[in-house]
Write an enzyme that holds these catalytic residues in place. Structure first.
Site, PDB file in Angstrom:
ATOM      1  N   CYS A  41       0.837  -1.206   0.000  1.00  0.00           N
ATOM      2  CA  CYS A  41       0.000   0.000   0.000  1.00  0.00           C
ATOM      3  C   CYS A  41       0.874   1.260   0.000  1.00  0.00           C
ATOM      4  O   CYS A  41       1.636   1.466  -0.927  1.00  0.00           O
ATOM      5  CB  CYS A  41      -0.965   0.009   1.184  1.00  0.00           C
ATOM      6  SG  CYS A  41      -2.006  -1.439   1.307  1.00  0.00           S
ATOM      7  N   ASP A  81      -9.272  -2.021  -6.523  1.00  0.00           N
ATOM      8  CA  ASP A  81      -8.282  -1.141  -5.911  1.00  0.00           C
ATOM      9  C   ASP A  81      -8.429   0.261  -6.495  1.00  0.00           C
ATOM     10  O   ASP A  81      -8.065   0.509  -7.647  1.00  0.00           O
ATOM     11  CB  ASP A  81      -6.877  -1.698  -6.191  1.00  0.00           C
ATOM     12  CG  ASP A  81      -5.793  -0.972  -5.402  1.00  0.00           C
ATOM     13  OD1 ASP A  81      -6.086   0.103  -4.836  1.00  0.00           O
ATOM     14  OD2 ASP A  81      -4.659  -1.478  -5.347  1.00  0.00           O
ATOM     15  N   HIS A  94      -7.729  -3.878  -2.395  1.00  0.00           N
ATOM     16  CA  HIS A  94      -6.567  -3.116  -1.908  1.00  0.00           C
ATOM     17  C   HIS A  94      -6.215  -3.514  -0.468  1.00  0.00           C
ATOM     18  O   HIS A  94      -7.089  -3.561   0.385  1.00  0.00           O
ATOM     19  CB  HIS A  94      -6.887  -1.618  -1.970  1.00  0.00           C
ATOM     20  CG  HIS A  94      -5.752  -0.750  -1.563  1.00  0.00           C
ATOM     21  ND1 HIS A  94      -4.669  -0.481  -2.374  1.00  0.00           N
ATOM     22  CD2 HIS A  94      -5.519  -0.089  -0.403  1.00  0.00           C
ATOM     23  CE1 HIS A  94      -3.824   0.300  -1.744  1.00  0.00           C
ATOM     24  NE2 HIS A  94      -4.309   0.559  -0.551  1.00  0.00           N
TER      25      HIS A  94
END
Ligand SMILES: *[C@@H]1O[C@H](CO)[C@@H](O)[C@H](O)[C@H]1NC(C)=O
Ligand SMILES: *[C@@H]1O[C@H](CO)[C@@H](O)[C@H](O)[C@H]1NC(C)=O
Ligand SMILES: *[C@@H]1O[C@H](CO)[C@@H](O)[C@H](O)[C@H]1NC(C)=O
Length: 266
Positions: A150, A197, A230
Protein backbone atom coordinates in the site's frame (compact mmCIF):
# COMPACT_ATOMS: atom_id res chain seq x y z
CA UNK A 1 25.55 -49.71 19.32
CA UNK A 2 27.90 -48.50 22.05
CA UNK A 3 26.74 -45.69 24.29
CA UNK A 4 29.44 -43.36 22.95
CA UNK A 5 28.43 -43.90 19.33
CA UNK A 6 24.79 -43.37 20.27
CA UNK A 7 25.83 -40.05 21.83
CA UNK A 8 27.83 -39.17 18.71
CA UNK A 9 24.84 -40.03 16.52
CA UNK A 10 22.58 -37.85 18.64
CA UNK A 11 25.08 -34.98 18.49
CA UNK A 12 25.35 -35.26 14.71
CA UNK A 13 21.58 -35.34 14.46
CA UNK A 14 21.28 -32.26 16.67
CA UNK A 15 23.89 -30.52 14.51
CA UNK A 16 21.95 -31.37 11.37
CA UNK A 17 18.79 -29.94 12.88
CA UNK A 18 20.37 -26.68 13.99
CA UNK A 19 21.93 -26.21 10.53
CA UNK A 20 18.57 -26.95 8.92
CA UNK A 21 17.71 -24.85 5.92
CA UNK A 22 14.92 -22.35 6.13
CA UNK A 23 11.50 -23.25 4.87
CA UNK A 24 11.18 -22.21 1.30
CA UNK A 25 8.87 -21.80 -1.63
CA UNK A 26 5.23 -22.44 -0.83
CA UNK A 27 5.75 -24.01 2.60
CA UNK A 28 2.58 -22.89 4.44
CA UNK A 29 4.39 -22.96 7.78
CA UNK A 30 6.33 -19.80 6.86
CA UNK A 31 3.35 -17.46 6.96
CA UNK A 32 1.73 -16.40 10.20
CA UNK A 33 -1.63 -14.69 9.73
CA UNK A 34 -2.32 -14.39 13.45
CA UNK A 35 -0.43 -14.73 16.72
CA UNK A 36 2.27 -12.89 18.60
CA UNK A 37 5.16 -11.23 16.75
CA UNK A 38 8.58 -12.77 17.45
CA UNK A 39 10.84 -9.83 16.52
CA UNK A 40 12.05 -6.87 18.56
CA UNK A 41 11.94 -3.09 18.29
CA UNK A 42 15.19 -1.19 18.39
CA UNK A 43 15.78 2.56 18.25
CA UNK A 44 18.40 4.00 15.88
CA UNK A 45 18.90 7.79 16.08
CA UNK A 46 15.29 8.56 16.96
CA UNK A 47 13.75 6.04 14.57
CA UNK A 48 12.18 2.76 15.65
CA UNK A 49 13.02 -0.31 13.58
CA UNK A 50 11.17 -3.61 13.98
CA UNK A 51 13.76 -6.37 13.48
CA UNK A 52 13.01 -10.03 12.83
CA UNK A 53 15.84 -12.52 12.40
CA UNK A 54 15.83 -15.96 10.80
CA UNK A 55 16.33 -18.74 13.32
CA UNK A 56 17.48 -21.29 10.75
CA UNK A 57 20.55 -19.73 9.13
CA UNK A 58 22.84 -16.76 8.81
CA UNK A 59 21.03 -14.53 6.34
CA UNK A 60 22.68 -13.36 3.13
CA UNK A 61 19.79 -11.14 2.09
CA UNK A 62 18.11 -8.40 4.11
CA UNK A 63 14.49 -7.40 3.55
CA UNK A 64 13.54 -3.76 4.02
CA UNK A 65 9.84 -4.16 4.86
CA UNK A 66 7.88 -1.04 3.89
CA UNK A 67 4.58 -0.91 5.71
CA UNK A 68 1.16 0.34 4.80
CA UNK A 69 -0.14 3.53 6.48
CA UNK A 70 -0.71 1.61 9.74
CA UNK A 71 3.04 0.99 10.22
CA UNK A 72 4.53 -1.33 12.81
CA UNK A 73 1.80 -0.41 15.31
CA UNK A 74 -0.40 -2.79 13.24
CA UNK A 75 0.33 -6.38 14.25
CA UNK A 76 -0.18 -7.77 10.71
CA UNK A 77 2.87 -5.87 9.53
CA UNK A 78 5.03 -7.38 12.26
CA UNK A 79 3.68 -10.86 11.52
CA UNK A 80 4.47 -10.49 7.82
CA UNK A 81 7.98 -9.22 8.63
CA UNK A 82 8.37 -12.34 10.82
CA UNK A 83 7.19 -14.44 7.88
CA UNK A 84 10.02 -13.04 5.72
CA UNK A 85 12.44 -13.90 8.54
CA UNK A 86 11.15 -17.48 8.59
CA UNK A 87 11.85 -17.62 4.83
CA UNK A 88 15.52 -16.91 5.62
CA UNK A 89 15.90 -13.13 5.39
CA UNK A 90 17.04 -10.68 8.04
CA UNK A 91 14.03 -8.35 8.04
CA UNK A 92 13.69 -4.74 9.16
CA UNK A 93 10.46 -2.75 9.17
CA UNK A 94 11.15 0.93 9.95
CA UNK A 95 8.41 2.92 11.67
CA UNK A 96 7.99 5.14 8.61
CA UNK A 97 5.73 7.67 10.37
CA UNK A 98 7.54 8.06 13.68
CA UNK A 99 4.73 6.71 15.86
CA UNK A 100 2.09 8.60 13.87
CA UNK A 101 0.26 5.88 11.88
CA UNK A 102 -3.00 6.55 10.07
CA UNK A 103 -6.14 5.31 11.88
CA UNK A 104 -7.91 2.26 10.37
CA UNK A 105 -10.98 4.42 9.88
CA UNK A 106 -9.85 7.37 7.79
CA UNK A 107 -13.09 9.12 8.81
CA UNK A 108 -11.86 9.26 12.42
CA UNK A 109 -12.71 12.74 13.78
CA UNK A 110 -9.67 14.98 13.78
CA UNK A 111 -7.78 12.94 11.21
CA UNK A 112 -6.99 14.82 8.01
CA UNK A 113 -5.66 12.33 5.43
CA UNK A 114 -4.45 15.08 3.11
CA UNK A 115 -2.52 16.77 5.87
CA UNK A 116 -1.14 13.40 7.09
CA UNK A 117 0.07 12.50 3.60
CA UNK A 118 1.71 15.90 3.13
CA UNK A 119 3.46 15.52 6.50
CA UNK A 120 4.76 12.02 5.73
CA UNK A 121 6.36 12.93 2.44
CA UNK A 122 9.42 11.40 0.76
CA UNK A 123 11.73 13.99 2.32
CA UNK A 124 10.59 12.90 5.79
CA UNK A 125 10.49 9.17 5.04
CA UNK A 126 13.69 8.45 3.09
CA UNK A 127 16.06 9.24 5.99
CA UNK A 128 14.10 6.75 8.13
CA UNK A 129 14.31 4.06 5.44
CA UNK A 130 18.04 4.74 5.04
CA UNK A 131 18.47 3.76 8.71
CA UNK A 132 16.83 0.42 7.91
CA UNK A 133 19.17 -0.20 4.97
CA UNK A 134 22.20 0.81 7.07
CA UNK A 135 21.11 -1.56 9.85
CA UNK A 136 20.84 -4.48 7.39
CA UNK A 137 24.26 -3.70 5.90
CA UNK A 138 25.77 -3.44 9.40
CA UNK A 139 24.66 -7.04 10.02
CA UNK A 140 26.67 -8.26 7.03
CA UNK A 141 24.00 -9.08 4.45
CA UNK A 142 25.32 -8.98 0.89
CA UNK A 143 22.06 -7.90 -0.73
CA UNK A 144 19.16 -5.72 0.42
CA UNK A 145 15.70 -6.08 -1.13
CA UNK A 146 12.50 -4.14 -0.48
CA UNK A 147 8.98 -5.45 0.09
CA UNK A 148 6.31 -2.74 0.21
CA UNK A 149 2.56 -2.74 0.79
CA UNK A 150 0.00 0.00 0.00
CA UNK A 151 1.65 3.27 1.16
CA UNK A 152 4.98 1.40 1.37
CA UNK A 153 4.42 -0.16 -2.07
CA UNK A 154 5.27 3.17 -3.69
CA UNK A 155 8.51 3.25 -1.70
CA UNK A 156 9.49 -0.22 -2.96
CA UNK A 157 9.72 1.45 -6.38
CA UNK A 158 11.44 4.54 -5.00
CA UNK A 159 14.08 2.40 -3.25
CA UNK A 160 15.06 0.94 -6.65
CA UNK A 161 16.15 4.33 -7.99
CA UNK A 162 19.88 4.76 -8.60
CA UNK A 163 21.99 5.04 -5.47
CA UNK A 164 19.38 3.75 -2.98
CA UNK A 165 21.33 0.55 -2.28
CA UNK A 166 18.45 -1.87 -2.83
CA UNK A 167 18.90 -4.79 -5.24
CA UNK A 168 15.34 -5.94 -6.03
CA UNK A 169 11.83 -4.89 -5.10
CA UNK A 170 8.35 -6.28 -4.55
CA UNK A 171 5.33 -3.98 -4.36
CA UNK A 172 1.80 -5.04 -3.40
CA UNK A 173 -1.12 -2.77 -4.32
CA UNK A 174 0.91 0.47 -4.19
CA UNK A 175 -0.77 3.78 -3.31
CA UNK A 176 0.11 7.12 -4.96
CA UNK A 177 2.65 5.52 -7.32
CA UNK A 178 3.82 7.96 -9.97
CA UNK A 179 5.07 7.29 -13.50
CA UNK A 180 8.40 8.96 -12.76
CA UNK A 181 8.97 6.50 -9.90
CA UNK A 182 8.35 3.54 -12.21
CA UNK A 183 10.66 4.93 -14.90
CA UNK A 184 13.44 5.51 -12.34
CA UNK A 185 13.86 1.87 -11.25
CA UNK A 186 17.34 0.48 -11.86
CA UNK A 187 16.70 -3.00 -10.41
CA UNK A 188 14.14 -5.80 -10.93
CA UNK A 189 10.61 -5.07 -9.72
CA UNK A 190 7.68 -7.41 -9.03
CA UNK A 191 4.13 -6.10 -8.60
CA UNK A 192 1.09 -7.76 -7.00
CA UNK A 193 -2.26 -6.23 -7.94
CA UNK A 194 -5.70 -6.50 -6.36
CA UNK A 195 -8.85 -6.98 -8.39
CA UNK A 196 -10.57 -4.07 -6.64
CA UNK A 197 -8.28 -1.14 -5.91
CA UNK A 198 -9.12 2.55 -6.16
CA UNK A 199 -5.36 3.26 -6.04
CA UNK A 200 -4.70 1.04 -9.06
CA UNK A 201 -7.91 0.50 -11.05
CA UNK A 202 -7.73 -1.62 -14.24
CA UNK A 203 -6.84 1.30 -16.55
CA UNK A 204 -4.01 2.42 -14.26
CA UNK A 205 -2.71 -1.14 -13.95
CA UNK A 206 -2.67 -1.47 -17.74
CA UNK A 207 -0.78 1.83 -18.00
CA UNK A 208 1.80 0.63 -15.45
CA UNK A 209 2.23 -2.62 -17.39
CA UNK A 210 2.79 -0.54 -20.52
CA UNK A 211 5.51 1.50 -18.85
CA UNK A 212 7.22 -1.60 -17.47
CA UNK A 213 7.14 -3.44 -20.80
CA UNK A 214 8.21 -0.60 -23.06
CA UNK A 215 10.22 1.84 -20.93
CA UNK A 216 11.87 -0.13 -18.13
CA UNK A 217 14.86 -2.27 -19.06
CA UNK A 218 14.83 -4.23 -15.79
CA UNK A 219 13.20 -7.64 -15.26
CA UNK A 220 9.63 -7.15 -14.06
CA UNK A 221 6.52 -9.12 -13.14
CA UNK A 222 2.88 -8.12 -12.66
CA UNK A 223 0.45 -10.57 -11.06
CA UNK A 224 -3.27 -9.97 -10.59
CA UNK A 225 -5.05 -11.81 -7.75
CA UNK A 226 -8.76 -12.37 -8.35
CA UNK A 227 -11.22 -11.94 -5.50
CA UNK A 228 -8.93 -9.50 -3.65
CA UNK A 229 -9.09 -5.81 -2.83
CA UNK A 230 -6.57 -3.12 -1.91
CA UNK A 231 -4.52 -4.15 1.12
CA UNK A 232 -4.92 -7.91 0.67
CA UNK A 233 -1.19 -8.60 0.91
CA UNK A 234 -1.34 -7.54 4.58
CA UNK A 235 -5.02 -7.42 5.59
CA UNK A 236 -6.70 -10.24 3.64
CA UNK A 237 -9.76 -11.82 5.27
CA UNK A 238 -8.26 -15.24 5.92
CA UNK A 239 -11.73 -16.81 6.21
CA UNK A 240 -12.25 -16.03 2.51
CA UNK A 241 -10.47 -18.69 0.40
CA UNK A 242 -9.69 -16.35 -2.51
CA UNK A 243 -8.27 -13.64 -0.24
CA UNK A 244 -6.24 -16.17 1.77
CA UNK A 245 -4.81 -17.61 -1.44
CA UNK A 246 -4.02 -14.10 -2.72
CA UNK A 247 -2.16 -13.04 0.42
CA UNK A 248 -0.12 -16.24 0.57
CA UNK A 249 0.62 -16.36 -3.17
CA UNK A 250 1.71 -12.71 -3.15
CA UNK A 251 4.10 -13.50 -0.27
CA UNK A 252 5.60 -16.44 -2.19
CA UNK A 253 5.78 -14.16 -5.25
CA UNK A 254 8.01 -11.81 -3.24
CA UNK A 255 10.20 -14.63 -1.91
CA UNK A 256 10.64 -16.21 -5.36
CA UNK A 257 11.47 -12.79 -6.81
CA UNK A 258 14.11 -12.02 -4.18
CA UNK A 259 15.71 -15.42 -4.58
CA UNK A 260 15.77 -15.11 -8.38
CA UNK A 261 17.14 -11.56 -8.54
CA UNK A 262 19.13 -11.09 -5.34
CA UNK A 263 21.05 -14.32 -5.35
CA UNK A 264 18.90 -16.72 -3.36
CA UNK A 265 18.16 -16.89 0.35
CA UNK A 266 19.35 -20.49 0.74
C1 LIG B 1 16.58 13.08 18.29
O1 LIG B 1 15.48 13.76 18.87
C2 LIG B 1 15.85 14.78 19.77
C3 LIG B 1 14.60 15.29 20.46
O2 LIG B 1 13.62 15.61 19.50
C4 LIG B 1 16.62 15.86 19.02
O3 LIG B 1 17.02 16.85 19.91
C5 LIG B 1 17.86 15.23 18.36
O4 LIG B 1 18.49 16.19 17.54
C6 LIG B 1 17.46 14.05 17.49
N1 LIG B 1 18.67 13.36 17.03
C7 LIG B 1 18.85 13.01 15.76
C8 LIG B 1 20.15 12.33 15.44
O5 LIG B 1 18.03 13.19 14.89
C1 LIG C 1 -6.93 19.02 5.57
O1 LIG C 1 -5.62 19.46 5.30
C2 LIG C 1 -5.50 20.18 4.08
C3 LIG C 1 -4.01 20.43 3.83
O2 LIG C 1 -3.40 21.01 4.96
C4 LIG C 1 -6.32 21.44 4.16
O3 LIG C 1 -6.22 22.16 2.94
C5 LIG C 1 -7.78 21.08 4.43
O4 LIG C 1 -8.52 22.25 4.63
C6 LIG C 1 -7.88 20.20 5.66
N1 LIG C 1 -9.26 19.72 5.80
C7 LIG C 1 -9.95 19.87 6.91
C8 LIG C 1 -11.32 19.30 6.88
O5 LIG C 1 -9.50 20.41 7.89
C1 LIG D 1 -14.55 -12.83 5.87
O1 LIG D 1 -14.89 -13.81 4.95
C2 LIG D 1 -15.92 -14.68 5.40
C3 LIG D 1 -16.03 -15.80 4.35
O2 LIG D 1 -16.25 -15.27 3.08
C4 LIG D 1 -17.19 -13.89 5.59
O3 LIG D 1 -18.21 -14.73 6.07
C5 LIG D 1 -16.93 -12.76 6.59
O4 LIG D 1 -18.07 -11.95 6.69
C6 LIG D 1 -15.74 -11.94 6.15
N1 LIG D 1 -15.41 -10.97 7.21
C7 LIG D 1 -15.33 -9.68 6.97
C8 LIG D 1 -14.95 -8.84 8.15
O5 LIG D 1 -15.54 -9.19 5.88
Amino acid sequence: MRASSIATTLLLWAGAVSAKQCSYGDDPKIIAHTGTPVGTEIVVTNSTLYVSEPKCKKPKIGVLYLTDAFSIQFVNNKLLADSFARAGYLTVAPDMFNNDPAPFDLATPGFNATEWTLRHNPTAIHPILAKGVAYLRSKGVSKVVAAGYCFGGRYAFRMLAAGMGVDAGFSAHPSLLEDSEILAVTKPISLAAAEIDAMMPPARKTAIEGLLSTQVAQPYQVSLYGGTSHGFGVRANISDPEQKFGKEAAFYQAVRWFDAWAGGAL
